[in-house]
Design a protein around this motif. Sequence first.
Motif, PDB file in Angstrom:
ATOM      1  N   ASN A  30       0.721  -1.160   0.075  1.00 31.58           N
ATOM      2  CA  ASN A  30       0.121   0.141  -0.107  1.00 31.58           C
ATOM      3  C   ASN A  30       0.911   1.483  -0.079  1.00 31.58           C
ATOM      4  OD1 ASN A  30      -2.828  -1.109  -0.063  1.00 31.58           O
ATOM      5  ND2 ASN A  30      -2.174  -2.106   2.047  1.00 31.58           N
ATOM      6  N   GLY A  31       1.974   1.214  -0.256  1.00 28.80           N
ATOM      7  CA  GLY A  31       3.289   2.256  -0.133  1.00 28.80           C
ATOM      8  C   GLY A  31       3.247   2.989   1.208  1.00 28.80           C
ATOM      9  N   ALA A  32       3.023   2.525   2.132  1.00 25.55           N
ATOM     10  CA  ALA A  32       3.525   2.759   3.350  1.00 25.55           C
ATOM     11  C   ALA A  32       4.911   2.538   3.819  1.00 25.55           C
ATOM     12  CB  ALA A  32       2.441   2.377   4.457  1.00 25.55           C
ATOM     13  N   ASP A  33       5.748   2.887   3.173  1.00 26.75           N
ATOM     14  CA  ASP A  33       7.120   2.363   3.103  1.00 26.75           C
ATOM     15  C   ASP A  33       7.948   2.819   4.230  1.00 26.75           C
ATOM     16  OD1 ASP A  33       7.128   1.429   0.368  1.00 26.75           O
ATOM     17  OD2 ASP A  33       7.380   3.162  -0.377  1.00 26.75           O
ATOM     18  N   ALA A  34       7.893   4.000   5.014  1.00 26.57           N
ATOM     19  CA  ALA A  34       8.185   4.363   6.467  1.00 26.57           C
ATOM     20  C   ALA A  34       7.680   3.158   7.486  1.00 26.57           C
ATOM     21  CB  ALA A  34       7.813   5.779   6.566  1.00 26.57           C
ATOM     22  N   TRP A  35       6.351   3.108   7.213  1.00 27.49           N
ATOM     23  CA  TRP A  35       5.865   2.240   8.395  1.00 27.49           C
ATOM     24  C   TRP A  35       6.363   0.713   8.130  1.00 27.49           C
ATOM     25  CZ3 TRP A  35       4.244   3.825  12.869  1.00 27.49           C
ATOM     26  CH2 TRP A  35       3.436   4.940  12.614  1.00 27.49           C
ATOM     27  N   ALA A  36       6.515   0.273   6.776  1.00 29.49           N
ATOM     28  CA  ALA A  36       6.780  -0.929   6.490  1.00 29.49           C
ATOM     29  C   ALA A  36       8.309  -1.184   6.933  1.00 29.49           C
ATOM     30  CB  ALA A  36       6.942  -1.211   5.063  1.00 29.49           C
ATOM     31  N   LEU A  37       9.231  -0.138   6.742  1.00 30.83           N
ATOM     32  CA  LEU A  37      10.429  -0.143   7.458  1.00 30.83           C
ATOM     33  C   LEU A  37      10.553  -0.396   8.865  1.00 30.83           C
ATOM     34  CD1 LEU A  37      12.318   2.539   5.070  1.00 30.83           C
ATOM     35  CD2 LEU A  37      12.981   0.068   5.501  1.00 30.83           C
ATOM     36  N   LEU A  38       9.792   0.554   9.481  1.00 35.06           N
ATOM     37  CA  LEU A  38       9.615   0.182  10.952  1.00 35.06           C
ATOM     38  C   LEU A  38       9.321  -1.247  11.366  1.00 35.06           C
ATOM     39  CD1 LEU A  38       9.601   1.581  14.072  1.00 35.06           C
ATOM     40  CD2 LEU A  38       7.091   2.079  13.562  1.00 35.06           C
ATOM     41  N   ILE A  81       8.069  -9.575  -3.427  1.00 37.25           N
ATOM     42  CA  ILE A  81       6.821  -9.491  -3.552  1.00 37.25           C
ATOM     43  C   ILE A  81       5.996  -8.067  -3.636  1.00 37.25           C
ATOM     44  CG2 ILE A  81       4.407 -10.282  -3.526  1.00 37.25           C
ATOM     45  CD1 ILE A  81       5.602 -13.122  -2.869  1.00 37.25           C
ATOM     46  N   GLY A  82       6.175  -7.343  -2.471  1.00 40.00           N
ATOM     47  CA  GLY A  82       5.786  -6.048  -2.258  1.00 40.00           C
ATOM     48  C   GLY A  82       6.271  -5.144  -3.097  1.00 40.00           C
ATOM     49  N   LEU A  83       7.753  -5.289  -3.296  1.00 48.29           N
ATOM     50  CA  LEU A  83       8.556  -4.381  -4.318  1.00 48.29           C
ATOM     51  C   LEU A  83       7.925  -4.641  -5.657  1.00 48.29           C
ATOM     52  CD1 LEU A  83      11.770  -4.066  -2.079  1.00 48.29           C
ATOM     53  CD2 LEU A  83      10.096  -2.159  -2.267  1.00 48.29           C
ATOM     54  N   ALA A  84       7.826  -5.696  -6.057  1.00 50.87           N
ATOM     55  CA  ALA A  84       7.659  -6.173  -7.419  1.00 50.87           C
ATOM     56  C   ALA A  84       6.100  -5.734  -7.818  1.00 50.87           C
ATOM     57  CB  ALA A  84       7.767  -7.526  -7.646  1.00 50.87           C
ATOM     58  N   TRP A  85       5.181  -5.806  -6.676  1.00 54.14           N
ATOM     59  CA  TRP A  85       3.870  -5.611  -6.977  1.00 54.14           C
ATOM     60  C   TRP A  85       3.925  -4.003  -7.242  1.00 54.14           C
ATOM     61  CZ3 TRP A  85      -0.598  -8.346  -6.956  1.00 54.14           C
ATOM     62  CH2 TRP A  85      -1.781  -7.611  -7.046  1.00 54.14           C
ATOM     63  N   GLY A 142      14.961   4.170  -0.009  1.00 49.58           N
ATOM     64  CA  GLY A 142      14.896   5.106  -1.023  1.00 49.58           C
ATOM     65  C   GLY A 142      13.516   5.380  -1.596  1.00 49.58           C
ATOM     66  N   GLN A 143      12.475   4.490  -1.364  1.00 55.46           N
ATOM     67  CA  GLN A 143      11.093   5.062  -1.563  1.00 55.46           C
ATOM     68  C   GLN A 143      10.493   5.714  -0.600  1.00 55.46           C
ATOM     69  OE1 GLN A 143       9.736   4.280  -4.732  1.00 55.46           O
ATOM     70  NE2 GLN A 143      11.847   3.725  -5.160  1.00 55.46           N
ATOM     71  N   ALA A 144      10.827   5.237   0.704  1.00 52.21           N
ATOM     72  CA  ALA A 144      10.458   6.171   1.913  1.00 52.21           C
ATOM     73  C   ALA A 144      10.538   7.425   1.871  1.00 52.21           C
ATOM     74  CB  ALA A 144      10.408   5.341   3.191  1.00 52.21           C
ATOM     75  N   PHE A 145      12.029   7.827   1.523  1.00 56.67           N
ATOM     76  CA  PHE A 145      12.571   9.024   1.842  1.00 56.67           C
ATOM     77  C   PHE A 145      13.430   9.319   0.630  1.00 56.67           C
ATOM     78  CE2 PHE A 145      12.390   6.843   5.805  1.00 56.67           C
ATOM     79  CZ  PHE A 145      11.531   7.941   6.645  1.00 56.67           C
ATOM     80  N   PRO A 146      12.926   9.904  -0.629  1.00 57.30           N
ATOM     81  CA  PRO A 146      13.451  10.037  -1.766  1.00 57.30           C
ATOM     82  C   PRO A 146      14.641  10.752  -1.794  1.00 57.30           C
ATOM     83  CG  PRO A 146      11.043  10.418  -1.838  1.00 57.30           C
ATOM     84  CD  PRO A 146      11.276  10.266  -0.474  1.00 57.30           C
ATOM     85  N   GLU A 147      14.793  11.650  -0.743  1.00 49.42           N
ATOM     86  CA  GLU A 147      16.198  12.597  -0.573  1.00 49.42           C
ATOM     87  C   GLU A 147      17.125  11.562  -0.431  1.00 49.42           C
ATOM     88  OE1 GLU A 147      13.855  12.574   3.346  1.00 49.42           O
ATOM     89  OE2 GLU A 147      13.278  12.848   1.295  1.00 49.42           O
ATOM     90  N   LEU A 148      17.064  10.436   0.354  1.00 43.81           N
ATOM     91  CA  LEU A 148      18.155   9.554   0.409  1.00 43.81           C
ATOM     92  C   LEU A 148      18.461   8.595  -0.747  1.00 43.81           C
ATOM     93  CD1 LEU A 148      17.457   8.524   4.106  1.00 43.81           C
ATOM     94  CD2 LEU A 148      18.841  10.261   3.232  1.00 43.81           C
TER      95      LEU A 148
END
Length: 185
Positions: A30-38, A81-85, A142-148
């Motif tokens: 669902n694109g909640a990359d920061a939460w997924a990273l947590l 799978i999540g990233l490929a999706w 890189g997806q969660a924080f594009p500046e990185l």
Amino acid sequence: MVSSRVITVPNLLSFLRLGLVPVFLALLVNGADAWALLVLAVSSLTDFLDGWIARRFNQVTRLGQLLDPAADRLYIFAALIGLAWRDLVPWWIVAVVVGRDVFLLGLGVVLANHGFGPLPVHQLGKIATFCLFYALPMIMLGQAFPELSWWSLPVGWAFGLWGAYLYWWAGVIYAIETVRVIRLP
């Protein structure tokens, strides 16, 4: 000494880790990359803790020896799978990594049919898994924080491609070892 106990602190941490896999995948898809990273960070912490507690307090169990690598594989699969999706990694990377594990499953069946248990983990397999464990969060970062992304994406892809290569190299070593073991008697 390996115990047959089921209820231990390390095993409970492993169950927690396994329970977080679908949460991680749902957040990632669902694109909640920061939460997924947590969630991934919490999972990594529990992975470290369950191993440390098991060794430190003599709570190594057969169940724990099965749960830990299963959780590792599930997180790798969920991340891929999540990233490929989301079209952030190509599906061929998913096929390469999953294909290697299907290959190893086949080797396990061959070993079992000859009366042998699973082969011990090879150091190269551990290095390959580490590379993938490092690569996928870097890509997610890189997806969660594009500046990185200027540094996290190249580092993630370097480790990811190297990890996929080493993953299969270790698979070939397991195949050679399987042939050696079943020819011994």
